[in-house]
Design an enzyme around this catalytic site. Structure first.
Site, PDB file in Angstrom:
ATOM      1  N   ARG A  54      39.190  -3.862 -47.332  1.00  0.00           N
ATOM      2  CA  ARG A  54      37.753  -3.856 -46.810  1.00  0.00           C
ATOM      3  C   ARG A  54      37.593  -3.767 -45.502  1.00  0.00           C
ATOM      4  O   ARG A  54      36.505  -3.421 -44.628  1.00  0.00           O
ATOM      5  CB  ARG A  54      37.617  -5.342 -47.468  1.00  0.00           C
ATOM      6  N   THR A  55      38.196  -4.909 -44.484  1.00  0.00           N
ATOM      7  CA  THR A  55      37.812  -5.118 -43.209  1.00  0.00           C
ATOM      8  C   THR A  55      37.899  -3.924 -42.496  1.00  0.00           C
ATOM      9  O   THR A  55      37.301  -3.631 -42.359  1.00  0.00           O
ATOM     10  CB  THR A  55      39.001  -6.271 -42.669  1.00  0.00           C
ATOM     11  N   LYS A  82      61.783  -0.154 -36.898  1.00  0.00           N
ATOM     12  CA  LYS A  82      63.089   0.117 -36.305  1.00  0.00           C
ATOM     13  C   LYS A  82      63.315  -0.864 -35.118  1.00  0.00           C
ATOM     14  O   LYS A  82      64.045  -0.786 -33.985  1.00  0.00           O
ATOM     15  CB  LYS A  82      62.274   1.487 -35.051  1.00  0.00           C
ATOM     16  N   ARG A 104      45.226  -7.458 -37.404  1.00  0.00           N
ATOM     17  CA  ARG A 104      45.351  -8.102 -38.512  1.00  0.00           C
ATOM     18  C   ARG A 104      46.816  -8.642 -38.454  1.00  0.00           C
ATOM     19  O   ARG A 104      47.516  -7.834 -38.353  1.00  0.00           O
ATOM     20  CB  ARG A 104      44.220  -7.416 -39.321  1.00  0.00           C
ATOM     21  N   HIS A 132      38.928 -15.432 -37.251  1.00  0.00           N
ATOM     22  CA  HIS A 132      38.286 -13.863 -37.648  1.00  0.00           C
ATOM     23  C   HIS A 132      37.332 -13.887 -37.060  1.00  0.00           C
ATOM     24  O   HIS A 132      35.861 -13.520 -38.099  1.00  0.00           O
ATOM     25  CB  HIS A 132      38.289 -14.103 -39.244  1.00  0.00           C
TER      26      HIS A 132
END
Lengths: 315, 315, 315
Positions: A54-55, A82, A104, A132
């Site tokens: 969604r974001t 890695k 995020r 946020h």
């Protein structure tokens, strides 16, 4: 006027910077679907170490409407497997010519650390339980469109507040902009006292719903509440959710908001999600506009050249 | 003339609508590699809840040749893991300005439910065992190119018919267009009687191969047949596959088709995949053209403006 | 002059072809951030059967700066799970109009096999322990920029050589271009004797560091060394890594390189990664330029039309 080079959190923004971002977001909100060349040929990477289609889609639409090139990072296939640090990943992107990274992450405060070490523009798309900020900006834009102002509004944020980064951003932004903030929810879901500024009141949900101009319900993070304390969805709904009965107690003109995704029948009755009082769809639409404003601001560094750069492809 | 706003299944399309989609698909098939601005600045999301790189790439090539912006949904990282319904996901996309969603899902009939509730254009890329209409359209286009017509052709669909959504679409389309349809395969893989229209004949594989103009072999869905009933790949090939011997029994001018991916040596001998009789590669090429026609049709709403909108970038 | 249609490995390229690729890479390196239409409307697929966000992003930036359409394949969602061979996948891409495939695979020599069977252009982004030619080209470009030449340079490649495809490419390229190649590392990590050409010397790490113009440290592939033989990261660093002490023994003007991602504190001291002697960031930047040169070369087939096709969007 200081220039916004990263968007780490609402905490770091001045009231003036917030207002200017909202003005520009409004500019894009008034131009739905317009395609531009503002960031043509420039690269932005979306690094979602925690999945959120969604974001990510909202950012990607914003990026592409501005004409930018988009690189999407898929967590499962990360080079971090890695053993590379996020710092090294960001430095690699810089070296490739990528100019901004939307991040995020599960880690609180990660972007604050990175910001002092890299020159690429960082945009916080949610860092742990901290902030946020683009969700906060789209909420503010939606309120301002609805009421013509934010100052003096009473905003009730209700529900699962304990780990909420949406709340984390609003705790900084709403007081700065002169709104009155009420919090309500089960006591086990209240935020830590030390992050709540003076002047923010805790009230019971009925009082919150009856007195607020904006009733903002937060998603119950069901994945965090798997223990015995969380009785049932129905029980939660009755005790702490926006039921049909509670919605009827709202003031005339008051609105319902929710950062989504919604748990229908838990924090909000399913019939209320798209009712007349609900601005939830409007919030999603405004998300694209708010993110366009943020991306444009950090990448152009100034709004001097904004007006002349709008090229419409399909207005 | 009714306008096609979604592509749910061949069941819902009139003969006229099918013919017009095929005409437009032919238009694009005659213009390989042409880049256009037809859908410039418009957003299409590919939501593949069931993985299929092949089909997703075909849609993505079609979308990008039309100039659209593409959003790709990755199943593993879905916001549906947070408990959001597909309905809410689609409404979110609408709010972001996404105009069409290409959906693949395990759930039969999902798109029919959604179509009555959303305004975004829906395109079925395979829904459970129900339909796969763009595969059907590309098959029809390939037949029409080869024989100049579909009416009167004898088409044999052979193999693992029980759960086949490709068959599901052809059961509606081929009779509408006047083709004769034959079915052949092991009895345990026959489709449920109630979905087979009158006039469709079940025959043994040798008769099917000898009498058909089009021998369409279906992929054995090996992942479904893990039980003891399925003896071995070699055994299946001998009993129910298109062997080299059976291929020699085909009528002059008859062709081999397969929706792919192919299990070489199971439903079809490896040497036949790219033999002279095979149109399998042509089908893949036509897939892009068929999907361009579908996307253009649902998104433009009419073919009035088609001719003037073709801008070639690399013709 | 033979035309480069695939990039399988440095083994297959002539000295002249390498020089010409480096000349073109230098052309792009001098034009950072320039957006072009060179490959407008043309499709390239990135098929990373082994995950590598870093290398995929570098190719994707190169592709998009050339104006190409990019299709990204995600390993987890592969149609190869349905049993399709890579050959069939490539043939499918060809049929869709995709003109080049960038492939990373665990299988040594896979591209050599494919190259004889398909017409789509193949670019090796790492095949097992065999070659990684674009990494080699970006290394060569970086050396040439630094020293003005490659002939006569002494290049020491140090560390985990046994399974290194980077080494695999340099073993072919550096001798062709007249460089002296030294190898150093623990005996358990030495490459098989049969792949090392005559004239390449094995020396101990101190000698390598003291005599080389280019000290190229390779990443220890920790995921391969999970057994008891590998004592500890600290122990490896002391015995075989580029420590601060060893770096002080480097010749004046000598430089540090590393293909990245780096294991800080294992094969190289963390403070050396971004020190003055280090060209590691420059290598990443050059990666985009080298890949632009490769893509342009294989897709345009000649450099005749290069000069006229440069359109700058944001120079």
């Amino acid at each position: 006027m200081s220039i916004v080079t990263h968007l780490i959190g609402m905490k770091e923004l001045t009231t003036d910077q917030i207002e200017r971002l909202l003005d520009r977001a409004e500019y894009w909100a008034e131009r739905p679907g317009v395609q531009t060349d503002v960031l043509k040929g420039r690269f932005i990477a979306n690094l979602f170490f925690e999945a959120s289609t969604r974001t990510r889609f909202s950012f990607e639409v914003a990026q592409k409407r501005l004409g930018a090139h988009v690189l999407n990072f898929i967590p499962e296939t990360s080079s971090t497997v890695k053993g590379e640090t996020i710092y090294d990943t960001i430095r690699t992107l810089e070296a490739m010519g990528v100019e901004a990274a939307v991040i995020r992450t599960k880690k609180d405060g990660l972007l604050t650390e990175l910001a002092s070490e890299v020159s690429l523009h960082l945009i916080n798309a949610g860092d742990g339980t901290n902030e946020h900020p683009t969700q906060c900006l789209l909420d503010l834009l939606t309120m301002r469109q609805q009421f013509g102002r934010i100052e003096g509004l009473t905003v009730a944020i209700i529900g699962d507040l304990r780990h909420s980064r949406v709340l984390g951003s609003h705790l900084h932004a709403l007081p700065k902009l002169g709104a009155n903030l009420l919090l309500a929810g089960p006591s086990s879901m209240m935020p830590p006292a030390q992050i709540v500024p003076d002047g923010v009141k805790k009230v019971d949900i009925d009082e919150a719903v009856q007195t607020a101009d904006v009733v903002m319900m937060l998603r119950v993070q069901l994945e965090r509440h798997t223990d015995a304390l969380f009785v049932s969805k129905e029980e939660y709904h009755r005790a702490h959710g926006l039921t049909l009965e509670r919605a009827k107690m709202m003031k005339p003109g008051a609105v319902i908001m929710h950062p989504a995704p919604v748990n229908r029948g838990v924090e909000i009755h399913s019939d209320l999600v798209e009712c007349e009082k609900s601005l939830i769809q409007k919030q999603v639409t405004n998300g694209v506009a708010a993110r366009m404003a943020v991306l444009e601001t950090v990448l152009k560094g100034s709004d001097k050249t904004w007006e002349s750069s709008l090229a419409t492809a399909n207005a």
